[in-house]
Scaffold this active site. Structure first.
Site, PDB file in Angstrom:
ATOM      1  CE  LYS A  38      -3.971  -0.086   2.203  1.00  0.00           C
ATOM      2  NZ  LYS A  38      -4.873  -0.184   1.065  1.00  0.00           N
ATOM      3  N   GLY A 253      -7.803   2.257  -3.073  1.00  0.00           N
ATOM      4  CA  GLY A 253      -7.665   3.065  -1.873  1.00  0.00           C
ATOM      5  C   GLY A 253      -6.311   3.738  -1.777  1.00  0.00           C
ATOM      6  CG  ASP A 254      -3.026   1.279  -1.854  1.00  0.00           C
ATOM      7  OD1 ASP A 254      -3.510   1.318  -0.703  1.00  0.00           O
ATOM      8  OD2 ASP A 254      -2.655   0.230  -2.408  1.00  0.00           O
ATOM      9  CB  THR A 255      -5.247   5.221  -6.589  1.00  0.00           C
ATOM     10  OG1 THR A 255      -4.510   4.128  -7.138  1.00  0.00           O
ATOM     11  CG2 THR A 255      -5.331   6.344  -7.615  1.00  0.00           C
TER      12      THR A 255
END
Length: 309
Positions: A38, A253-255
């Protein structure tokens, strides 16, 4: 400088196949190998948006070497501590005939307490009051969840900003150290307070504001197909999600987090950061790799609404 911390990096094997049947050879349409984890993804997204970072953490083996080389190819500085066992490989399979995605996520290597202390020493000797530390994702075996609290305490001591994207319940124990930003999804937000009911918009706001009262400065909540919300003392913002065909949700979500941080670093309004973060996260979910920020079709579908606190 922004330091992204990945304590359980990975290589993601992303497979696209027409069908998946047992006990036969399944010929796939295509596959991709992606350096992952992540925090690693946050560094990739920051770089795409012109923000430098140092990707750091703990891993091992030829698989960690692959992750490091992938970061280096993009001009991202790295400083990973190495252990004997190899970094994990995860498998994500998109089965076209079923319209279904299968996720197989492996545990990471064993990390000794000495190696954990060495990592804390590295951060203490490196991080300054002008920096941001972003810790994301799960921990490798041997690293207890309360390591989050040690990180929060250290970052506060250094006077830096601390950002957390973790499902561990020990997130609550970091709040007395006033983290700059938490990024839970709605299920994680509910779990922090042992809430098992429906996560309505009102409940999302209520629980996020509890985090604020306990010490967190800002909360970015991923709402999946419903978009995202941003809550602090001054704002309650909701952004809807655009219509997409989900291909691989692993890095969305990381993006979102990386994009949001980048826009804050560029001193953009929070509403603009939220809108772009939702668009970028949605675009990543619609492909096998990270977004390329060609978002002209998605951005017009997203509106940001300020709601009463």
């Amino acid at each position: 400088m922004i330091y992204t911390v990945t304590l359980n990096p990975a290589i993601d094997l992303v497979i696209v196949t027409k069908k998946l049947e047992p006990k036969v050879v399944n010929r796939t349409e295509k596959f991709e190998l992606q350096p992952n984890g992540k925090g690693v993804n946050v560094s990739f997204i920051l770089k795409k948006l012109g923000i430098d970072s140092v990707a750091t953490g703990i891993g091992g083996g030829f698989t960690l070497d692959y992750v490091i080389s992938g970061l280096a190819e993009k001009g991202i500085k790295t400083n990973f501590l190495k252990v004997k066992e190899p970094t994990r490989v995860n498998v994500f399979t998109d089965v076209l005939d079923e319209g279904t995605e299968y996720k197989q996520v492996n545990p990471g290597p064993v990390v000794s307490s000495d190696k954990q202390d060495q990592f804390l020493d590295y951060l203490e000797s490196t991080v300054t009051k002008d920096d941001m530390v972003v810790v994301s994702g799960s921990f490798s075996r041997g690293i207890k969840p309360d390591f989050l609290v040690k990180l929060a305490q250290l970052v506060q001591k250094q006077g830096a900003k601390f950002v957390i994207d973790s499902s561990y319940l020990e997130v609550i124990d970091t709040l007395k150290y006033r983290p700059f930003l938490l990024k839970p999804n709605d299920s994680e937000l509910a779990a922090f307070f042992n809430y098992e009911g429906e996560m309505t918009a009102a409940k999302t706001v209520e629980l996020a504001q509890k985090l604020i009262k306990l010490g967190c400065q800002n909360v970015l909540v991923s709402l999946g197909a419903d978009g995202a919300a941003f809550i602090n003392k001054y704002h309650v913002l909701f952004a809807n999600a655009p219509q997409i065909q989900v291909v691989n949700s692993a890095c969305a979500g990381d993006t979102m987090l990386g994009t949001f941080i980048a826009f804050l670093e560029k001193n953009k309004p929070v509403s603009a950061a939220l809108k772009m973060a939702v668009a970028a996260g949605s675009d990543t979910a619609s492909r096998t790799g990270l977004t390329d920020f060609s978002l002209d079709e998605l951005l017009p579908q997203i509106s940001v609404e300020e709601r009463m606190k």
